[in-house]
Scaffold this motif. Sequence first.
Motif, mmCIF file in Angstrom:
data_model
loop_
_atom_site.group_PDB
_atom_site.id
_atom_site.type_symbol
_atom_site.label_atom_id
_atom_site.label_comp_id
_atom_site.label_asym_id
_atom_site.label_seq_id
_atom_site.Cartn_x
_atom_site.Cartn_y
_atom_site.Cartn_z
ATOM 1 N N ALA A 135 5.083 -12.894 -8.289
ATOM 2 C CA ALA A 135 6.531 -12.701 -8.194
ATOM 3 C C ALA A 135 7.123 -12.293 -9.541
ATOM 4 N N HIS A 136 6.644 -12.902 -10.616
ATOM 5 C CA HIS A 136 7.156 -12.572 -11.950
ATOM 6 C C HIS A 136 6.742 -11.162 -12.358
ATOM 7 N N PHE A 137 5.493 -10.811 -12.095
ATOM 8 C CA PHE A 137 5.035 -9.459 -12.426
ATOM 9 C C PHE A 137 5.811 -8.419 -11.627
ATOM 10 N N HIS A 138 6.052 -8.731 -10.352
ATOM 11 C CA HIS A 138 6.778 -7.783 -9.511
ATOM 12 C C HIS A 138 8.203 -7.591 -10.016
ATOM 13 N N ALA A 139 8.829 -8.683 -10.472
ATOM 14 C CA ALA A 139 10.193 -8.568 -10.997
ATOM 15 C C ALA A 139 10.219 -7.829 -12.330
ATOM 16 N N ALA A 140 9.214 -8.073 -13.188
ATOM 17 C CA ALA A 140 9.187 -7.466 -14.520
ATOM 18 C C ALA A 140 8.726 -6.018 -14.485
ATOM 19 N N ARG A 141 7.792 -5.705 -13.580
ATOM 20 C CA ARG A 141 7.242 -4.344 -13.497
ATOM 21 C C ARG A 141 7.256 -3.890 -12.045
ATOM 22 N N PRO A 142 8.428 -3.566 -11.486
ATOM 23 C CA PRO A 142 8.507 -3.227 -10.060
ATOM 24 C C PRO A 142 7.604 -2.054 -9.714
ATOM 25 N N GLY A 143 6.975 -2.150 -8.569
ATOM 26 C CA GLY A 143 6.124 -1.076 -8.068
ATOM 27 C C GLY A 143 6.626 -0.588 -6.722
ATOM 28 N N PRO A 144 5.864 0.252 -6.064
ATOM 29 C CA PRO A 144 6.276 0.740 -4.738
ATOM 30 C C PRO A 144 6.285 -0.385 -3.718
ATOM 31 N N GLU A 145 7.175 -0.261 -2.736
ATOM 32 C CA GLU A 145 7.265 -1.261 -1.682
ATOM 33 C C GLU A 145 7.176 -0.579 -0.318
ATOM 34 N N LEU A 146 6.505 -1.254 0.601
ATOM 35 C CA LEU A 146 6.506 -0.797 1.983
ATOM 36 C C LEU A 146 7.811 -1.243 2.624
ATOM 37 N N THR A 147 8.508 -0.338 3.267
ATOM 38 C CA THR A 147 9.793 -0.669 3.869
ATOM 39 C C THR A 147 9.730 -0.701 5.393
ATOM 40 N N GLU A 148 8.617 -0.302 5.986
ATOM 41 C CA GLU A 148 8.470 -0.306 7.441
ATOM 42 C C GLU A 148 7.573 -1.459 7.868
ATOM 43 N N ASN A 149 8.041 -2.251 8.804
ATOM 44 C CA ASN A 149 7.268 -3.358 9.347
ATOM 45 C C ASN A 149 6.253 -2.804 10.347
ATOM 46 N N LEU A 150 4.982 -2.881 10.004
ATOM 47 C CA LEU A 150 3.939 -2.316 10.850
ATOM 48 C C LEU A 150 3.260 -3.350 11.742
ATOM 49 N N ARG A 151 3.550 -4.632 11.537
ATOM 50 C CA ARG A 151 2.881 -5.666 12.333
ATOM 51 C C ARG A 151 3.632 -5.960 13.624
ATOM 52 N N GLN A 152 4.896 -6.351 13.518
ATOM 53 C CA GLN A 152 5.647 -6.686 14.731
ATOM 54 C C GLN A 152 5.894 -5.428 15.563
ATOM 55 N N GLN A 153 5.525 -5.513 16.828
ATOM 56 C CA GLN A 153 5.617 -4.356 17.712
ATOM 57 C C GLN A 153 6.880 -4.356 18.570
ATOM 58 N N THR A 154 7.734 -5.361 18.434
ATOM 59 C CA THR A 154 8.973 -5.422 19.194
ATOM 60 C C THR A 154 10.158 -5.402 18.232
ATOM 61 N N ALA A 155 11.277 -4.886 18.727
ATOM 62 C CA ALA A 155 12.492 -4.870 17.902
ATOM 63 C C ALA A 155 12.925 -6.290 17.557
ATOM 64 N N LEU A 156 12.765 -7.209 18.512
ATOM 65 C CA LEU A 156 13.123 -8.605 18.265
ATOM 66 C C LEU A 156 12.272 -9.188 17.145
ATOM 67 N N GLY A 157 10.970 -8.942 17.175
ATOM 68 C CA GLY A 157 10.081 -9.459 16.141
ATOM 69 C C GLY A 157 10.423 -8.909 14.767
ATOM 70 N N ARG A 158 10.725 -7.628 14.703
ATOM 71 C CA ARG A 158 11.070 -7.017 13.419
ATOM 72 C C ARG A 158 12.395 -7.552 12.886
ATOM 73 N N GLU A 159 13.360 -7.766 13.780
ATOM 74 C CA GLU A 159 14.661 -8.280 13.343
ATOM 75 C C GLU A 159 14.522 -9.722 12.850
ATOM 76 N N CYS A 160 13.741 -10.517 13.560
ATOM 77 C CA CYS A 160 13.511 -11.900 13.139
ATOM 78 C C CYS A 160 12.848 -11.937 11.763
ATOM 79 N N ALA A 161 11.824 -11.098 11.574
ATOM 80 C CA ALA A 161 11.127 -11.039 10.289
ATOM 81 C C ALA A 161 12.078 -10.651 9.160
ATOM 82 N N ALA A 162 12.963 -9.704 9.433
ATOM 83 C CA ALA A 162 13.902 -9.255 8.406
ATOM 84 C C ALA A 162 14.875 -10.369 8.019
ATOM 85 N N PHE A 163 15.357 -11.125 9.001
ATOM 86 C CA PHE A 163 16.255 -12.247 8.693
ATOM 87 C C PHE A 163 15.555 -13.268 7.791
ATOM 88 N N LEU A 164 14.306 -13.609 8.125
ATOM 89 C CA LEU A 164 13.590 -14.603 7.328
ATOM 90 C C LEU A 164 13.252 -14.069 5.942
#
Length: 337
Positions: free
Chosen positions: A40-69
């Motif tokens: 977490a500290h390295f990521h904050a100090a030296r930000p790198g690329p991030e994946l922005t698409e949720n590839l695991r949850q296959q339902t809109a409900l699952g993706r929305e729940c994951a985003a809230f958490l």
Amino acid sequence: MIPATDLATVLDWSAERGTTVTLIGDHRQLQPVGPAGLFAHFHAARPGPELTENLRQQTALGRECAAFLRDGNPEEALYLLADAGQLVVATGQVHAERILIEAWAERASRTTSVAERVRSVAIESDRNDQVESLNDLARAEARSRGWVTGPDVAFRAKGAVVQYAVGDQIVITKNINRRTRPTLANGTRGVVTGLDDDGVSITYWDGHGQHEDRITAGQAVRNARHGYAMTTHKLQGQTLDSLVIDVGPDRDLSSAYVAFTRHREDVLAVVNVADIVEGPELERLMLATASTRRDAVIATAARAIASRGFSNSETAHETLGRSFDHVPISVSAQTLA
């Protein structure tokens, strides 16, 4: 999940040889046991690329729940699941366990092979004692459905006793290293195919297909356990089609985030009201309507989860009051949805 001590060894080895270390992970998930928190500290100090698409949850409900958490909003996540019928409030321990086992068994019965049943459906709890209880109950249910057959064989080691039978689901809980065969890694899930006094024959599956293996009697006790229900740590690196979750009383945001994002298609969360409130408040909610009890339990559980925050072990730098601004390394970090 790499402990800070192991990461230091890797970085020292890399620095001596002039190689690059790329860190890939998600700092909101559970930390390893022991010194941690560097990612977490390295990521904050030296930000790198991030994946922005949720590839695991296959339902809109699952993706929305994951985003809230992920964003630290458990109340919206829990209400979302409850409104969709994917979170239920139980009125006691026995009631909660019955819902968990019946939900697991119903989902497992829809699978078309042993491999699919073992690999795609599981029960999760963040409490080791509850995992043991749920494993016993699920095992009895599996036997009643003919998934577990034959007599139990007991194995003993250092005062502990574990019983297995043919058809039992099993999970490796500690790496089993062998000189002439591949390592059986912590978290490997399989099924028991044979037993004798000297050990247990198992079948397990991975990305390379089906494998037959064998563990000794001692390893069956020290390095394995029944694998119907598992802790959050055991499930963190896995993906299932369906997951049944015992929410429990002690969730933090990291534990909730991991638990509610291990599935592709379907999740059911069970909250025991007695895990969330006690005393006069418990008595009041037991007399309330189901909808009133549900809303109160969700709100209370969500506040507790949010108050505990994301797991983040204190580093040596924080203990000494030093910043990470001077860290002389470049880190490429990915956050996996």
